[in-house]
Design a protein around this motif. Structure first.
Motif, PDB file in Angstrom:
ATOM      1  N   VAL A  94       0.866  -1.174   0.000  1.00  0.00           N
ATOM      2  CA  VAL A  94       0.000   0.000   0.000  1.00  0.00           C
ATOM      3  C   VAL A  94       0.903   1.224   0.000  1.00  0.00           C
ATOM      4  CG1 VAL A  94      -1.770   1.272   1.256  1.00  0.00           C
ATOM      5  CG2 VAL A  94      -1.783  -1.218   1.265  1.00  0.00           C
ATOM      6  N   ARG A  95       0.797   2.002  -1.032  1.00  0.00           N
ATOM      7  CA  ARG A  95       1.654   3.185  -1.133  1.00  0.00           C
ATOM      8  C   ARG A  95       0.959   4.380  -0.506  1.00  0.00           C
ATOM      9  NH1 ARG A  95       5.356   2.697  -6.206  1.00  0.00           N
ATOM     10  NH2 ARG A  95       5.334   0.458  -6.416  1.00  0.00           N
ATOM     11  N   LYS A  96       1.691   5.083   0.324  1.00  0.00           N
ATOM     12  CA  LYS A  96       1.152   6.274   0.967  1.00  0.00           C
ATOM     13  C   LYS A  96       1.412   7.458   0.038  1.00  0.00           C
ATOM     14  CE  LYS A  96       2.065   4.487   5.533  1.00  0.00           C
ATOM     15  NZ  LYS A  96       2.828   4.656   6.762  1.00  0.00           N
ATOM     16  N   TYR A  97       0.347   8.028  -0.437  1.00  0.00           N
ATOM     17  CA  TYR A  97       0.461   9.127  -1.373  1.00  0.00           C
ATOM     18  C   TYR A  97      -0.342  10.295  -0.837  1.00  0.00           C
ATOM     19  CZ  TYR A  97       0.286  11.772  -5.698  1.00  0.00           C
ATOM     20  OH  TYR A  97       0.396  12.753  -6.632  1.00  0.00           O
ATOM     21  N   GLU A  98       0.337  11.372  -0.595  1.00  0.00           N
ATOM     22  CA  GLU A  98      -0.337  12.560  -0.092  1.00  0.00           C
ATOM     23  C   GLU A  98      -0.189  13.666  -1.123  1.00  0.00           C
ATOM     24  OE1 GLU A  98       1.175  13.568   3.722  1.00  0.00           O
ATOM     25  OE2 GLU A  98       0.727  11.601   4.558  1.00  0.00           O
ATOM     26  N   LEU A  99      -1.297  14.224  -1.504  1.00  0.00           N
ATOM     27  CA  LEU A  99      -1.310  15.272  -2.492  1.00  0.00           C
ATOM     28  C   LEU A  99      -1.359  16.610  -1.779  1.00  0.00           C
ATOM     29  CD1 LEU A  99      -1.526  15.992  -5.491  1.00  0.00           C
ATOM     30  CD2 LEU A  99      -3.979  15.922  -5.213  1.00  0.00           C
ATOM     31  N   GLU A 100      -0.471  17.507  -2.142  1.00  0.00           N
ATOM     32  CA  GLU A 100      -0.480  18.835  -1.545  1.00  0.00           C
ATOM     33  C   GLU A 100      -1.100  19.781  -2.563  1.00  0.00           C
ATOM     34  OE1 GLU A 100       2.650  22.193  -0.135  1.00  0.00           O
ATOM     35  OE2 GLU A 100       3.102  20.117   0.359  1.00  0.00           O
ATOM     36  N   ASN A 101      -2.317  20.151  -2.309  1.00  0.00           N
ATOM     37  CA  ASN A 101      -3.058  21.025  -3.208  1.00  0.00           C
ATOM     38  C   ASN A 101      -3.027  22.424  -2.620  1.00  0.00           C
ATOM     39  OD1 ASN A 101      -4.798  22.249  -4.931  1.00  0.00           O
ATOM     40  ND2 ASN A 101      -6.417  20.704  -4.762  1.00  0.00           N
ATOM     41  N   SER A 102      -2.280  23.311  -3.235  1.00  0.00           N
ATOM     42  CA  SER A 102      -2.132  24.657  -2.688  1.00  0.00           C
ATOM     43  C   SER A 102      -3.454  25.436  -2.755  1.00  0.00           C
ATOM     44  CB  SER A 102      -1.032  25.420  -3.419  1.00  0.00           C
ATOM     45  OG  SER A 102      -1.337  25.500  -4.794  1.00  0.00           O
ATOM     46  N   TYR A 103      -4.240  25.214  -3.787  1.00  0.00           N
ATOM     47  CA  TYR A 103      -5.540  25.886  -3.887  1.00  0.00           C
ATOM     48  C   TYR A 103      -6.456  25.467  -2.735  1.00  0.00           C
ATOM     49  CZ  TYR A 103     -10.131  27.225  -5.552  1.00  0.00           C
ATOM     50  OH  TYR A 103     -11.384  27.754  -5.642  1.00  0.00           O
ATOM     51  N   ASN A 104      -6.490  24.170  -2.448  1.00  0.00           N
ATOM     52  CA  ASN A 104      -7.333  23.668  -1.364  1.00  0.00           C
ATOM     53  C   ASN A 104      -6.840  24.208  -0.017  1.00  0.00           C
ATOM     54  OD1 ASN A 104      -9.392  22.229  -0.211  1.00  0.00           O
ATOM     55  ND2 ASN A 104      -8.197  20.347  -0.043  1.00  0.00           N
ATOM     56  N   LYS A 105      -5.546  24.327   0.122  1.00  0.00           N
ATOM     57  CA  LYS A 105      -4.977  24.855   1.370  1.00  0.00           C
ATOM     58  C   LYS A 105      -5.413  26.304   1.598  1.00  0.00           C
ATOM     59  CE  LYS A 105      -0.528  24.001   3.311  1.00  0.00           C
ATOM     60  NZ  LYS A 105       0.904  23.914   3.095  1.00  0.00           N
ATOM     61  N   GLN A 106      -5.332  27.129   0.549  1.00  0.00           N
ATOM     62  CA  GLN A 106      -5.755  28.529   0.668  1.00  0.00           C
ATOM     63  C   GLN A 106      -7.252  28.620   0.951  1.00  0.00           C
ATOM     64  OE1 GLN A 106      -4.585  30.227  -3.021  1.00  0.00           O
ATOM     65  NE2 GLN A 106      -2.443  30.530  -2.410  1.00  0.00           N
ATOM     66  N   LEU A 107      -8.015  27.796   0.299  1.00  0.00           N
ATOM     67  CA  LEU A 107      -9.464  27.799   0.493  1.00  0.00           C
ATOM     68  C   LEU A 107      -9.816  27.455   1.942  1.00  0.00           C
ATOM     69  CD1 LEU A 107     -12.170  28.092  -1.011  1.00  0.00           C
ATOM     70  CD2 LEU A 107     -12.097  25.635  -1.385  1.00  0.00           C
ATOM     71  N   MET A 108      -9.149  26.478   2.505  1.00  0.00           N
ATOM     72  CA  MET A 108      -9.417  26.088   3.898  1.00  0.00           C
ATOM     73  C   MET A 108      -9.015  27.208   4.859  1.00  0.00           C
ATOM     74  SD  MET A 108     -10.892  23.277   3.606  1.00  0.00           S
ATOM     75  CE  MET A 108     -10.924  22.533   5.195  1.00  0.00           C
ATOM     76  N   GLU A 109      -7.909  27.898   4.588  1.00  0.00           N
ATOM     77  CA  GLU A 109      -7.487  29.012   5.447  1.00  0.00           C
ATOM     78  C   GLU A 109      -8.506  30.146   5.394  1.00  0.00           C
ATOM     79  OE1 GLU A 109      -3.573  30.101   4.230  1.00  0.00           O
ATOM     80  OE2 GLU A 109      -2.680  28.262   5.005  1.00  0.00           O
ATOM     81  N   GLU A 110      -9.033  30.460   4.215  1.00  0.00           N
ATOM     82  CA  GLU A 110     -10.039  31.517   4.083  1.00  0.00           C
ATOM     83  C   GLU A 110     -11.312  31.152   4.831  1.00  0.00           C
ATOM     84  OE1 GLU A 110     -10.711  32.465   0.007  1.00  0.00           O
ATOM     85  OE2 GLU A 110      -8.596  32.946  -0.348  1.00  0.00           O
ATOM     86  N   ARG A 111     -11.717  29.896   4.772  1.00  0.00           N
ATOM     87  CA  ARG A 111     -12.911  29.461   5.498  1.00  0.00           C
ATOM     88  C   ARG A 111     -12.731  29.601   7.006  1.00  0.00           C
ATOM     89  NH1 ARG A 111     -14.854  24.021   2.228  1.00  0.00           N
ATOM     90  NH2 ARG A 111     -15.525  25.120   0.359  1.00  0.00           N
ATOM     91  N   LYS A 112     -11.530  29.281   7.481  1.00  0.00           N
ATOM     92  CA  LYS A 112     -11.259  29.424   8.921  1.00  0.00           C
ATOM     93  C   LYS A 112     -11.328  30.885   9.339  1.00  0.00           C
ATOM     94  CE  LYS A 112      -8.375  25.320   9.494  1.00  0.00           C
ATOM     95  NZ  LYS A 112      -7.007  24.829   9.774  1.00  0.00           N
ATOM     96  N   LYS A 113     -10.806  31.781   8.491  1.00  0.00           N
ATOM     97  CA  LYS A 113     -10.831  33.211   8.806  1.00  0.00           C
ATOM     98  C   LYS A 113     -12.270  33.730   8.846  1.00  0.00           C
ATOM     99  CE  LYS A 113      -6.311  34.312   6.851  1.00  0.00           C
ATOM    100  NZ  LYS A 113      -5.598  34.998   5.753  1.00  0.00           N
TER     101      LYS A 113
END
Length: 128
Positions: A94-113
């Motif tokens: 089982v390969r551990k694959y983590e995708l770093e989506n910069s758009y999703n990261k910014q969107l989550m930060e804006e929602r928190k704000k």
């Protein structure tokens, strides 16, 4: 009329050393023959003839496989065994694959704000 078989792809051509055998096959036949004769002479005094012959056949099988008669997926046997060992034993199933989506990261930060701002503005008055 004499017919000569010609390969379409030059990479498929294998030079022959003795008769229909390539150099690799001749070396494996010689090594396998020496192994079988030596093992049979060593085992004959201790085992029956049938058992010694069976053990000699088992000892000869790696040389037959290494000779290139059997090429799985077009690879030589040592390459196939190496690839199989790496894929089955060393590689994780089982390969551990983590995708770093910069758009999703910014969107989550804006929602928190936005949630923090909404909490500050709303003041609940309690009834007395």
């Amino acid at each position: 009329m004499i017919e000569i078989e010609i390969n379409q792809d030059i990479r498929d051509y294998k030079t022959k050393l003795i008769g229909p055998f390539t150099t690799r096959q001749v070396i494996c036949i010689i090594l396998g023959g020496v192994t079988v004769v030596g093992a049979y002479n060593l085992l004959q005094p201790y085992l029956t003839s049938d058992t010694a012959t069976f053990i000699c056949m088992i000892l000869a099988s790696p040389f037959v496989l290494m000779s290139g008669i059997f090429e799985p997926h077009g690879m030589k046997m040592e390459d196939f065994l190496r690839a199989s060992f790496v894929s089955l034993v060393l590689s994780p199933t089982v390969r551990k694959y983590e995708l770093e989506n910069s758009y999703n990261k910014q969107l989550m930060e804006e929602r928190k704000k936005k949630k923090k701002k909404k909490r500050k503005k709303s003041k609940i008055k309690a009834y007395k």
